[in-house]
Design a protein around this motif. Structure first.
Motif, PDB file in Angstrom:
ATOM      1  N   PHE A  71       5.273  -5.685   7.543  1.00 36.82           N
ATOM      2  CA  PHE A  71       5.831  -4.351   7.742  1.00 36.82           C
ATOM      3  C   PHE A  71       7.334  -4.451   7.935  1.00 36.82           C
ATOM      4  CE2 PHE A  71       1.560  -2.974   8.685  1.00 36.82           C
ATOM      5  CZ  PHE A  71       1.568  -1.618   8.383  1.00 36.82           C
ATOM      6  N   SER A  72       8.055  -3.503   7.363  1.00 36.57           N
ATOM      7  CA  SER A  72       9.459  -3.333   7.702  1.00 36.57           C
ATOM      8  C   SER A  72       9.510  -2.529   9.001  1.00 36.57           C
ATOM      9  CB  SER A  72      10.189  -2.566   6.600  1.00 36.57           C
ATOM     10  OG  SER A  72       9.725  -1.219   6.525  1.00 36.57           O
ATOM     11  N   TYR A  73      10.667  -2.534   9.627  1.00 38.02           N
ATOM     12  CA  TYR A  73      10.846  -1.734  10.843  1.00 38.02           C
ATOM     13  C   TYR A  73      10.540  -0.269  10.546  1.00 38.02           C
ATOM     14  CZ  TYR A  73      13.106   0.350  14.921  1.00 38.02           C
ATOM     15  OH  TYR A  73      13.367   1.075  16.055  1.00 38.02           O
ATOM     16  N   ASN A  74      11.139   0.270   9.480  1.00 34.29           N
ATOM     17  CA  ASN A  74      10.916   1.681   9.141  1.00 34.29           C
ATOM     18  C   ASN A  74       9.474   1.939   8.711  1.00 34.29           C
ATOM     19  OD1 ASN A  74      13.507   2.528   9.770  1.00 34.29           O
ATOM     20  ND2 ASN A  74      14.279   2.043   7.733  1.00 34.29           N
ATOM     21  N   GLN A 109       4.088   4.098  10.090  1.00 30.66           N
ATOM     22  CA  GLN A 109       2.676   3.843  10.356  1.00 30.66           C
ATOM     23  C   GLN A 109       2.280   4.351  11.740  1.00 30.66           C
ATOM     24  OE1 GLN A 109       0.277   2.646   8.304  1.00 30.66           O
ATOM     25  NE2 GLN A 109      -1.160   3.101   9.954  1.00 30.66           N
ATOM     26  N   LEU A 110       3.103   4.085  12.726  1.00 26.81           N
ATOM     27  CA  LEU A 110       2.805   4.540  14.089  1.00 26.81           C
ATOM     28  C   LEU A 110       2.847   6.061  14.179  1.00 26.81           C
ATOM     29  CD1 LEU A 110       4.727   1.787  16.059  1.00 26.81           C
ATOM     30  CD2 LEU A 110       2.244   1.989  15.789  1.00 26.81           C
ATOM     31  N   ASP A 111       3.763   6.678  13.446  1.00 30.71           N
ATOM     32  CA  ASP A 111       3.803   8.139  13.373  1.00 30.71           C
ATOM     33  C   ASP A 111       2.508   8.665  12.752  1.00 30.71           C
ATOM     34  OD1 ASP A 111       5.221  10.835  13.311  1.00 30.71           O
ATOM     35  OD2 ASP A 111       4.863  10.506  11.165  1.00 30.71           O
ATOM     36  N   TYR A 112       2.054   8.027  11.692  1.00 33.43           N
ATOM     37  CA  TYR A 112       0.804   8.417  11.030  1.00 33.43           C
ATOM     38  C   TYR A 112      -0.377   8.325  11.997  1.00 33.43           C
ATOM     39  CZ  TYR A 112      -3.141   8.257   7.787  1.00 33.43           C
ATOM     40  OH  TYR A 112      -4.330   8.492   7.148  1.00 33.43           O
ATOM     41  N   GLU A 113      -0.332   7.339  12.885  1.00 28.56           N
ATOM     42  CA  GLU A 113      -1.409   7.151  13.864  1.00 28.56           C
ATOM     43  C   GLU A 113      -1.329   8.148  15.013  1.00 28.56           C
ATOM     44  OE1 GLU A 113      -4.057   5.175  13.750  1.00 28.56           O
ATOM     45  OE2 GLU A 113      -3.469   4.304  11.844  1.00 28.56           O
ATOM     46  N   GLY A 114      -0.279   8.986  15.037  1.00 29.77           N
ATOM     47  CA  GLY A 114      -0.191  10.043  16.030  1.00 29.77           C
ATOM     48  C   GLY A 114       0.717   9.757  17.207  1.00 29.77           C
ATOM     49  N   PHE A 115       1.420   8.623  17.187  1.00 29.45           N
ATOM     50  CA  PHE A 115       2.348   8.345  18.267  1.00 29.45           C
ATOM     51  C   PHE A 115       3.584   9.220  18.108  1.00 29.45           C
ATOM     52  CE2 PHE A 115      -0.138   4.417  18.104  1.00 29.45           C
ATOM     53  CZ  PHE A 115      -0.478   4.283  19.440  1.00 29.45           C
ATOM     54  N   SER A 147       0.846  -1.178   0.000  1.00 24.33           N
ATOM     55  CA  SER A 147       0.000   0.000   0.000  1.00 24.33           C
ATOM     56  C   SER A 147       0.883   1.229   0.000  1.00 24.33           C
ATOM     57  CB  SER A 147      -0.924   0.021   1.223  1.00 24.33           C
ATOM     58  OG  SER A 147      -0.197   0.216   2.394  1.00 24.33           O
ATOM     59  N   SER A 148       0.485   2.225  -0.741  1.00 22.30           N
ATOM     60  CA  SER A 148       1.272   3.442  -0.781  1.00 22.30           C
ATOM     61  C   SER A 148       0.861   4.406   0.322  1.00 22.30           C
ATOM     62  CB  SER A 148       1.115   4.125  -2.138  1.00 22.30           C
ATOM     63  OG  SER A 148      -0.234   4.416  -2.377  1.00 22.30           O
ATOM     64  N   GLU A 149      -0.263   4.172   0.942  1.00 24.99           N
ATOM     65  CA  GLU A 149      -0.758   5.028   2.009  1.00 24.99           C
ATOM     66  C   GLU A 149      -0.689   4.290   3.328  1.00 24.99           C
ATOM     67  OE1 GLU A 149      -1.778   8.246   1.769  1.00 24.99           O
ATOM     68  OE2 GLU A 149      -1.062   8.068  -0.278  1.00 24.99           O
ATOM     69  N   PRO A 150      -0.437   5.014   4.416  1.00 24.18           N
ATOM     70  CA  PRO A 150      -0.452   4.374   5.725  1.00 24.18           C
ATOM     71  C   PRO A 150      -1.805   3.727   5.998  1.00 24.18           C
ATOM     72  CG  PRO A 150       0.501   6.565   5.873  1.00 24.18           C
ATOM     73  CD  PRO A 150      -0.082   6.417   4.483  1.00 24.18           C
ATOM     74  N   GLN A 151      -1.767   2.646   6.747  1.00 23.56           N
ATOM     75  CA  GLN A 151      -2.983   1.941   7.139  1.00 23.56           C
ATOM     76  C   GLN A 151      -3.715   2.780   8.177  1.00 23.56           C
ATOM     77  OE1 GLN A 151      -3.543  -1.502   6.139  1.00 23.56           O
ATOM     78  NE2 GLN A 151      -1.828  -1.196   4.752  1.00 23.56           N
ATOM     79  N   THR A 152      -5.018   2.618   8.268  1.00 27.96           N
ATOM     80  CA  THR A 152      -5.756   3.280   9.331  1.00 27.96           C
ATOM     81  C   THR A 152      -6.392   2.209  10.188  1.00 27.96           C
ATOM     82  OG1 THR A 152      -7.725   3.479   7.953  1.00 27.96           O
ATOM     83  CG2 THR A 152      -6.247   5.381   8.034  1.00 27.96           C
ATOM     84  N   GLU A 154       7.647  10.046  18.225  1.00 32.52           N
ATOM     85  CA  GLU A 154       8.780   9.267  17.714  1.00 32.52           C
ATOM     86  C   GLU A 154       9.255   8.252  18.755  1.00 32.52           C
ATOM     87  OE1 GLU A 154      13.373  10.104  16.285  1.00 32.52           O
ATOM     88  OE2 GLU A 154      11.884  11.691  16.015  1.00 32.52           O
ATOM     89  N   GLU A 155       9.317   8.674  20.009  1.00 29.18           N
ATOM     90  CA  GLU A 155       9.766   7.785  21.078  1.00 29.18           C
ATOM     91  C   GLU A 155       8.783   6.637  21.308  1.00 29.18           C
ATOM     92  OE1 GLU A 155       9.406  11.180  21.507  1.00 29.18           O
ATOM     93  OE2 GLU A 155      11.531  11.642  21.202  1.00 29.18           O
ATOM     94  N   GLN A 156       7.496   6.942  21.280  1.00 30.22           N
ATOM     95  CA  GLN A 156       6.477   5.898  21.464  1.00 30.22           C
ATOM     96  C   GLN A 156       6.508   4.906  20.299  1.00 30.22           C
ATOM     97  OE1 GLN A 156       3.096   8.469  21.763  1.00 30.22           O
ATOM     98  NE2 GLN A 156       3.475   8.953  23.920  1.00 30.22           N
ATOM     99  N   ALA A 157       6.632   5.425  19.076  1.00 30.63           N
ATOM    100  CA  ALA A 157       6.694   4.554  17.899  1.00 30.63           C
ATOM    101  C   ALA A 157       7.913   3.634  17.976  1.00 30.63           C
ATOM    102  CB  ALA A 157       6.725   5.391  16.621  1.00 30.63           C
ATOM    103  N   LYS A 158       9.036   4.187  18.364  1.00 31.96           N
ATOM    104  CA  LYS A 158      10.261   3.389  18.488  1.00 31.96           C
ATOM    105  C   LYS A 158      10.077   2.317  19.560  1.00 31.96           C
ATOM    106  CE  LYS A 158      15.287   3.895  18.995  1.00 31.96           C
ATOM    107  NZ  LYS A 158      15.453   2.505  18.846  1.00 31.96           N
ATOM    108  N   TYR A 159       9.469   2.676  20.669  1.00 34.44           N
ATOM    109  CA  TYR A 159       9.199   1.697  21.717  1.00 34.44           C
ATOM    110  C   TYR A 159       8.345   0.551  21.167  1.00 34.44           C
ATOM    111  CZ  TYR A 159       7.585  -0.480  26.019  1.00 34.44           C
ATOM    112  OH  TYR A 159       7.295  -1.411  26.998  1.00 34.44           O
ATOM    113  N   GLY A 160       7.285   0.892  20.444  1.00 34.49           N
ATOM    114  CA  GLY A 160       6.407  -0.133  19.887  1.00 34.49           C
ATOM    115  C   GLY A 160       7.132  -1.037  18.905  1.00 34.49           C
ATOM    116  N   ALA A 161       7.875  -0.441  17.977  1.00 41.15           N
ATOM    117  CA  ALA A 161       8.582  -1.224  16.961  1.00 41.15           C
ATOM    118  C   ALA A 161       9.701  -2.061  17.583  1.00 41.15           C
ATOM    119  CB  ALA A 161       9.130  -0.299  15.882  1.00 41.15           C
ATOM    120  N   ASP A 162      10.383  -1.497  18.579  1.00 41.90           N
ATOM    121  CA  ASP A 162      11.492  -2.219  19.218  1.00 41.90           C
ATOM    122  C   ASP A 162      11.021  -3.379  20.083  1.00 41.90           C
ATOM    123  OD1 ASP A 162      13.381  -0.532  18.072  1.00 41.90           O
ATOM    124  OD2 ASP A 162      13.683   0.663  19.897  1.00 41.90           O
ATOM    125  N   ASN A 163       9.805  -3.329  20.568  1.00 42.16           N
ATOM    126  CA  ASN A 163       9.338  -4.326  21.531  1.00 42.16           C
ATOM    127  C   ASN A 163       8.232  -5.244  21.030  1.00 42.16           C
ATOM    128  OD1 ASN A 163      10.856  -3.696  24.144  1.00 42.16           O
ATOM    129  ND2 ASN A 163      10.208  -1.684  23.432  1.00 42.16           N
TER     130      ASN A 163
END
Length: 185
Positions: free
Chosen positions: A110-113, A118-124, A5-10, A126-135
């Motif tokens: 999903f790739s890590y990036n 996607q998490l940024d698009y959802e409003g998280f 998909s070229s657009e972030p998921q909702t 940068e730190e919260q998104a990184k936490y989610g992706a890392d864990n």
């Protein structure tokens, strides 16, 4: 964005109301952590309702602070009340980001990036998104394999074309190469 998909998921909840039960005659104040000597705050009816709605949404799906405010505003709560409810609902926004990350990697490759985007698009944040992706315990090679399979299910690719597409999706060259090899190239 998710694979293909070229657009972030909702998330399915965003901007769509969740089915609600009939309102109770008495609206109970959500539980708050208090010391024995403290009394509960004197909330307005609208604050009580916004808080109950916020907690109901958080029990249903993962939200960022911004996403929850948007959802409450969609429910016609005034902006100041929506922000107040999100600020005071005791949500752990890192855990919300983690829950969202797990949901996304379960749904699509999903790739890590791509997951960070996607998490940024959802409003998280940068730190919260990184936490989610890392864990979220994603196997990024397996995510690449899933993404490659999704592409091959609806389109024809050369080996190099598919590697390029997977790199465009945010996978490393090594992950993309692994994925195409696992898909028969």
């Amino acid at each position: 964005s998710g694979c293909g998909s070229s657009e972030p998921q909702t998330q399915s909840v965003t901007q769509e109301p969740v089915a609600q039960e009939e309102p109770a005659a008495v609206i109970e104040t959500p539980e708050l952590e208090t010391n024995k000597n403290e009394t509960l705050p004197d909330w307005s009816t609208e604050q009580k309702n916004a808080m109950a709605t916020a907690k109901r949404y958080l029990n249903y799906s993962a939200f960022s602070h911004a996403g929850l405010v948007d959802q409450l505003e969609y429910e016609k709560y005034p902006s100041d009340i929506a922000v107040w409810a999100a600020d005071n609902c005791n949500a752990d926004w890192n855990e919300e980001a983690l829950e969202a990350a797990i949901s996304y990697v379960d749904y699509s490759g999903f790739s890590y990036n791509g997951l960070l985007d996607q998490l940024d698009y959802e409003g998280f944040t940068e730190e919260q998104a990184k936490y989610g992706a890392d864990n979220c315990n994603a196997d990024w090679n397996a995510e690449a394999v899933e993404c490659a399979k999704d592409y091959l299910d609806y389109s024809d690719f050369s080996k190099e074309g598919l590697i390029d597409q997977l790199e465009y999706e945010g996978f490393t060259y090594e992950q993309a190469l692994y994925a195409v090899e696992q898909n028969g190239f």
